[in-house]
Design an enzyme around this catalytic site. Structure first.
Site, short mmCIF file in Angstrom:
data_model
loop_
_atom_site.label_atom_id
_atom_site.label_comp_id
_atom_site.label_asym_id
_atom_site.label_seq_id
_atom_site.Cartn_x
_atom_site.Cartn_y
_atom_site.Cartn_z
N VAL A 171 0.86 -1.19 0.00
CA VAL A 171 0.00 0.00 0.00
C VAL A 171 0.89 1.24 0.00
O VAL A 171 1.89 1.29 0.71
CB VAL A 171 -0.93 0.02 1.24
CG1 VAL A 171 -1.73 1.31 1.26
CG2 VAL A 171 -1.86 -1.17 1.24
N LYS A 172 0.49 2.18 -0.82
CA LYS A 172 1.19 3.48 -0.83
C LYS A 172 0.25 4.52 -0.27
O LYS A 172 -0.90 4.64 -0.69
CB LYS A 172 1.55 3.83 -2.27
CG LYS A 172 2.03 5.26 -2.44
CD LYS A 172 2.46 5.49 -3.87
CE LYS A 172 2.74 6.94 -4.12
NZ LYS A 172 3.26 7.18 -5.46
N THR A 173 0.74 5.27 0.72
CA THR A 173 -0.12 6.27 1.34
C THR A 173 0.70 7.50 1.70
O THR A 173 1.82 7.66 1.23
CB THR A 173 -0.86 5.66 2.56
OG1 THR A 173 -1.89 6.53 2.97
CG2 THR A 173 0.08 5.40 3.74
#
Ligand code: 5RP
Length: 261
Positions: A171-173
């Site tokens: 996940v990229k956040t």
């Protein structure tokens, strides 16, 4: 996880320390000729070898990256909107067969939790994960934030957890206060985006704090390619991510490299 999926994941997140420095250069897919990426090849060539992975669109991959380049690729496969329209209205923009032909190590897609097109973007993710599982291609979900969303740990924690529950492998956040909670509650590795360009020391501080909170790395764009010396900056970011340097040490490295280029 199938062997192929694990192997590709190991191209993206380095098994020696479970960390990664991804270079995000996919901005044009909705922004067009973004500052610093007007001539993509000119931007990419001097810094691509410092990146563990390049995250980009197929158009830029084909036109601006040498096919002999050995840096692993995470291909942006969501799109269909521009800065002039509601961004959340994305679809899947690349067929998985095409991704395989391009020999990518992973695919990336944005989700828009809380937006008008939340359901559509989450179902795009589940379709992509199904295909990724079929062919052994890891899926990176980007938790896109609309202007109206607050980038706090409650909201980003919700987005990251949903992405992982729906099957994303990474996940990229965004970094936020209380980021350790976001990481704790997400069962898959998290990388952070850099966000808009800030002074180099601040961008290094952001990377440092994210790593301290448990992120496995960065997927940074503008704070590298909009820097007056992108090669110096990406090496300073690497020092934080891969060598556990602190912000002062990484900034000193940036300054000394900057003078030498
Ligand atoms: C857009 C993206 C971009 O790649 C992302 O924003 C990373 O770049 P930056 O560090 O410039 O924020 O995924 O949705």
């Amino acid at each position: 996880m199938s062997w192929g999926l694990q192997n590709r994941l190991a191209h993206i997140i380095k098994p020696k320390n479970n960390r990664t420095v991804m270079l995000a250069i996919d901005h044009g897919y909705f922004l067009g000729p973004t500052t610093g990426l007007e001539k993509p090849r000119k931007t990419i060539e001097p810094i691509r070898d410092y990146a563990d992975t390049l995250m980009l669109t197929r158009g830029i991959l084909r036109t601006s990256v040498d096919p002999l380049c050995s840096t692993p690729i995470v291909l942006r496969v969501s799109g269909g909107t521009s800065i002039l329209s509601p961004l959340s209205n994305e679809g899947i923009s690349v067929d998985m067969e095409e991704a395989i032909r391009l020999n990518v190590s992973g695919v990336a897609l944005s989700i828009f939790v809380g937006s008008e097109h939340e359901r559509q973007s989450l179902l795009n993710l589940t379709k992509l994960v199904d295909q990724g599982e079929r062919y052994g291609i890891p899926v990176l979900a980007v938790t896109a934030v609309g202007r109206e969303m607050t980038r706090d740990s409650r909201y980003l924690g919700l987005c990251c957890r949903i992405a992982a529950e729906l099957g994303a492998h990474i996940v990229k956040t965004y970094y936020c206060e209380g980021f350790e909670k976001v990481v704790e509650n997400c069962p898959v590795p998290i990388v952070i985006a850099g966000g808009k360009k800030v002074p180099e020391r601040d961008a290094l501080q952001l990377a440092y704090q994210a790593i301290q909170c448990g992120a496995c790395g960065v997927d940074m764009g503008r704070n590298i390619f909009q820097c007056e010396n992108p090669a110096a900056m990406i090496q300073a970011v690497r020092a934080i991510v891969h060598e556990n340097k602190n912000v002062g040490e990484a900034y000193d490295l940036f300054e000394s490299l900057r003078r030498n280029y």
